[in-house]
Design an enzyme around this catalytic site. Structure first.
Site, PDB file in Angstrom:
ATOM      1  N   ASP A  38      29.184 -32.614  23.137  1.00  0.00           N
ATOM      2  CA  ASP A  38      28.277 -33.121  22.033  1.00  0.00           C
ATOM      3  C   ASP A  38      28.872 -33.983  21.110  1.00  0.00           C
ATOM      4  O   ASP A  38      28.620 -34.857  20.109  1.00  0.00           O
ATOM      5  CB  ASP A  38      27.394 -32.332  21.383  1.00  0.00           C
ATOM      6  N   HIS A  82      26.464 -36.477  19.618  1.00  0.00           N
ATOM      7  CA  HIS A  82      26.354 -35.793  18.480  1.00  0.00           C
ATOM      8  C   HIS A  82      24.909 -35.657  17.974  1.00  0.00           C
ATOM      9  O   HIS A  82      24.237 -35.710  16.754  1.00  0.00           O
ATOM     10  CB  HIS A  82      27.031 -36.480  17.247  1.00  0.00           C
ATOM     11  N   ARG A  86      33.446 -30.175  17.013  1.00  0.00           N
ATOM     12  CA  ARG A  86      33.881 -31.295  16.535  1.00  0.00           C
ATOM     13  C   ARG A  86      34.779 -31.960  17.613  1.00  0.00           C
ATOM     14  O   ARG A  86      35.471 -30.852  18.310  1.00  0.00           O
ATOM     15  CB  ARG A  86      34.741 -31.022  15.183  1.00  0.00           C
ATOM     16  N   ASN A  94      43.188 -26.158  13.697  1.00  0.00           N
ATOM     17  CA  ASN A  94      42.422 -26.183  14.923  1.00  0.00           C
ATOM     18  C   ASN A  94      42.530 -27.514  15.682  1.00  0.00           C
ATOM     19  O   ASN A  94      41.765 -27.667  16.630  1.00  0.00           O
ATOM     20  CB  ASN A  94      40.831 -25.794  14.567  1.00  0.00           C
ATOM     21  N   GLU A 142      34.587 -40.363  18.519  1.00  0.00           N
ATOM     22  CA  GLU A 142      33.234 -40.943  18.623  1.00  0.00           C
ATOM     23  C   GLU A 142      32.951 -41.721  17.348  1.00  0.00           C
ATOM     24  O   GLU A 142      31.852 -42.543  17.533  1.00  0.00           O
ATOM     25  CB  GLU A 142      32.572 -39.302  18.399  1.00  0.00           C
ATOM     26  N   CYS A 195      33.789 -23.206  16.236  1.00  0.00           N
ATOM     27  CA  CYS A 195      34.707 -23.219  15.112  1.00  0.00           C
ATOM     28  C   CYS A 195      35.011 -24.504  14.444  1.00  0.00           C
ATOM     29  O   CYS A 195      34.780 -25.459  14.875  1.00  0.00           O
ATOM     30  CB  CYS A 195      36.251 -22.609  15.319  1.00  0.00           C
ATOM     31  N   LYS A 231      27.980 -18.812  11.926  1.00  0.00           N
ATOM     32  CA  LYS A 231      26.350 -18.957  11.895  1.00  0.00           C
ATOM     33  C   LYS A 231      26.118 -19.193  13.452  1.00  0.00           C
ATOM     34  O   LYS A 231      25.218 -18.891  13.890  1.00  0.00           O
ATOM     35  CB  LYS A 231      25.967 -19.973  10.666  1.00  0.00           C
TER      36      LYS A 231
HETATM   37  P1  NAD Z   1      30.696 -21.410  10.031  1.00  0.00           P
HETATM   38  O1  NAD Z   1      31.611 -21.573   8.731  1.00  0.00           O
HETATM   39  O2  NAD Z   1      29.400 -20.373   9.815  1.00  0.00           O
HETATM   40  O3  NAD Z   1      31.723 -20.674  11.356  1.00  0.00           O
HETATM   41  C1  NAD Z   1      32.744 -21.098  11.538  1.00  0.00           C
HETATM   42  C2  NAD Z   1      33.689 -19.771  12.204  1.00  0.00           C
HETATM   43  O4  NAD Z   1      34.689 -20.250  12.947  1.00  0.00           O
HETATM   44  C3  NAD Z   1      34.085 -19.153  11.067  1.00  0.00           C
HETATM   45  O5  NAD Z   1      33.651 -17.532  11.282  1.00  0.00           O
HETATM   46  C4  NAD Z   1      35.554 -19.106  10.996  1.00  0.00           C
HETATM   47  O6  NAD Z   1      36.179 -17.783  10.381  1.00  0.00           O
HETATM   48  C5  NAD Z   1      35.660 -19.343  12.580  1.00  0.00           C
HETATM   49  N1  NAD Z   1      37.043 -20.089  12.820  1.00  0.00           N
HETATM   50  C6  NAD Z   1      37.894 -20.866  12.235  1.00  0.00           C
HETATM   51  N2  NAD Z   1      39.182 -21.262  12.767  1.00  0.00           N
HETATM   52  C7  NAD Z   1      38.861 -20.896  13.822  1.00  0.00           C
HETATM   53  C8  NAD Z   1      39.787 -20.250  15.157  1.00  0.00           C
HETATM   54  N3  NAD Z   1      40.807 -21.169  15.287  1.00  0.00           N
HETATM   55  N4  NAD Z   1      39.413 -19.964  16.105  1.00  0.00           N
HETATM   56  C9  NAD Z   1      38.110 -19.155  16.010  1.00  0.00           C
HETATM   57  N5  NAD Z   1      37.393 -19.177  14.896  1.00  0.00           N
HETATM   58  C10 NAD Z   1      37.656 -20.039  13.941  1.00  0.00           C
HETATM   59  O7  NAD Z   1      30.108 -22.795  10.671  1.00  0.00           O
HETATM   60  P2  NAD Z   1      29.066 -23.122  11.417  1.00  0.00           P
HETATM   61  O8  NAD Z   1      27.839 -23.394  10.615  1.00  0.00           O
HETATM   62  O9  NAD Z   1      28.807 -22.031  12.550  1.00  0.00           O
HETATM   63  O10 NAD Z   1      29.443 -24.483  12.293  1.00  0.00           O
HETATM   64  C11 NAD Z   1      30.569 -24.322  13.087  1.00  0.00           C
HETATM   65  C12 NAD Z   1      30.855 -25.906  13.173  1.00  0.00           C
HETATM   66  O11 NAD Z   1      29.838 -26.496  14.085  1.00  0.00           O
HETATM   67  C13 NAD Z   1      30.986 -26.738  12.009  1.00  0.00           C
HETATM   68  O12 NAD Z   1      32.223 -26.639  11.436  1.00  0.00           O
HETATM   69  C14 NAD Z   1      30.816 -27.996  12.730  1.00  0.00           C
HETATM   70  O13 NAD Z   1      31.990 -28.629  12.828  1.00  0.00           O
HETATM   71  C15 NAD Z   1      29.910 -27.814  13.895  1.00  0.00           C
HETATM   72  N6  NAD Z   1      28.626 -28.494  13.807  1.00  0.00           N
HETATM   73  C16 NAD Z   1      28.108 -29.318  14.801  1.00  0.00           C
HETATM   74  C17 NAD Z   1      27.054 -29.959  14.480  1.00  0.00           C
HETATM   75  C18 NAD Z   1      26.570 -30.860  15.515  1.00  0.00           C
HETATM   76  O14 NAD Z   1      25.565 -31.430  15.691  1.00  0.00           O
HETATM   77  N7  NAD Z   1      27.112 -31.111  16.771  1.00  0.00           N
HETATM   78  C19 NAD Z   1      26.067 -29.573  13.748  1.00  0.00           C
HETATM   79  C20 NAD Z   1      26.341 -28.753  12.525  1.00  0.00           C
HETATM   80  C21 NAD Z   1      27.941 -27.968  12.839  1.00  0.00           C
END
Ligand code: NAD
Length: 330
Positions: free
Chosen positions: A258, A295, A234, A211, A263, A205, A154
């Protein structure tokens, strides 16, 4: 239902209280993060509400169960801090906020990218000191450059869309490719190829055991020299010490974070009057071509509103023994 909210910040209270008007739970806020030392605070609460740096490992989950807790509600997307297998074994349900605002995180990744490329953080400090010299502030046009998106879920897809808008050549890697990503005019490449030709790499991811340190010394050495790395996903995805070496050698042209692997215990707190003893973070923030935010990528009004509403709706589903729309299982 009685819910213990851990790691509660003033904005959590404000938005959860507002969302709770529609749900009617009894919310108790704790400044402390959930962990082995603080889990006793949750005794007698049917649910705990936690955030990214709270710890719900097997021991904590056992203690929660013993205290009468049946639900762990994550008010975030990532769930790397919860032992899902242990939760299933112990009989604790886990819910998260599957999607709140992918725009919030993707837009922050872009903000960090623009800042580190155009040295906005340095210019801001200079002009406050009446230093209007440009030396050292040169960046590059994003237009025409190659932006690599690791994880085209997403958030990654929103980031890709914005990069396409800048006129970048967008490439991506994801073990589960999405047609929506390709429809943007972006294209998939193999895992080994993703960094080789990219001027910008943005990580989207999740953190999983597979990962962990996906960006390590070996992968950094294979990047195009001078590439910019952005991590809003992350901290554990990046081997920070290896990134520091790559910055020192010039292999990495800039780093925008971020999230940071250590952290927990640092972020979401004002430590400005204390001595921060984390030498790795201190080294990082001393680089002119590194920018770190604590973050905050998720931190928009829209995102916090949706997170609060979804979390409390999940709690209501649990209380009514209804199917949990946002349950995560091992
Ligand atoms: P999502 O599940 O929609 O997308 C994650 C994608 O990563 C999936 O399509 C998955 O197949 C892919 N993936 C898994 N392992 C992989 C790899 N080794 N190489 C490449 N792609 C891989 O998740 P999202 O909603 O897009 O969120 C992604 C990440 O963002 C979350 O897991 C979270 O850790 C992080 N996040 C951070 C914040 C922040 O405030 N900094 C906020 C929300 C989410």
């Amino acid at each position: 239902m009685k819910i213990a909210v851990f790691s509660a910040q003033p904005y959590d209270r404000q938005f959860l209280d507002a969302a709770n008007a529609a749900e009617g739970h009894e919310l108790h806020y704790f400044d402390a993060a959930l962990g082995p030392e603080s889990v006793g605070l949750a005794a007698g609460y049917q649910a705990v509400c936690i955030f990214v740096n709270d710890v719900a490992n097997a021991g904590v989950l056992e203690a929660l169960k013993a205290g009468g807790t049946g639900l762990v509600a994550l008010r975030c997307t990532g769930f790397n801090n919860v032992d899902l297998a242990a939760a299933a074994r112990i009989g604790i349900k886990v819910v998260r906020v599957v999607s709140y605002s992918p725009n919030s995180v993707a837009e922050h990744a872009v903000a960090l990218l623009l800042a580190v490329n155009r040295k906005v953080h340095r210019a801001y400090n200079r002009t406050r000191d009446s230093n209007f010299a440009l030396d050292g502030l040169m960046g590059f046009d994003l237009h025409g450059k190659t932006a690599a998106v690791v994880g085209t879920g997403k958030i990654g897809r929103v980031f890709a869309r914005i990069m396409v808008g800048f006129g970048c050549n967008v490439i991506g890697y994801d073990p589960f490719p999405s047609e929506e990503f390709e429809a943007l005019g972006a294209r998939y490449v193999g895992a080994g190829e993703i960094g080789a030709n990219a001027d910008i790499i943005s990580l989207h991811c999740p953190l999983s055991p597979e990962n962990h340190h996906i960006v390590n010394a070996e992968r950094l050495a294979r990047l195009k020299r001078g590439a910019l790395l952005v991590n809003t996903s992350r901290g554990g995805l990046v081997d920070t010490e290896a990134a520091i070496e790559a910055l020192k050698s010039g292999q990495l042209g800039g780093l925008a974070l971020d999230v940071y692997e250590q952290e927990g215990g640092l972020f979401f707190r004002d430590l400005s009057s204390t001595i921060v003893t984390d030498d790795v973070l201190q080294r990082l923030v001393a680089f002119p071509n590194v920018i770190v935010t604590g973050h905050q990528a998720f931190f928009t009004r829209e995102a916090i509103g949706t997170i609060s509403e979804t979390t409390l709706r999940s709690a209501s589903e649990f209380e009514k023994k209804a199917p949990l729309s946002n349950e995560i299982k091992a």
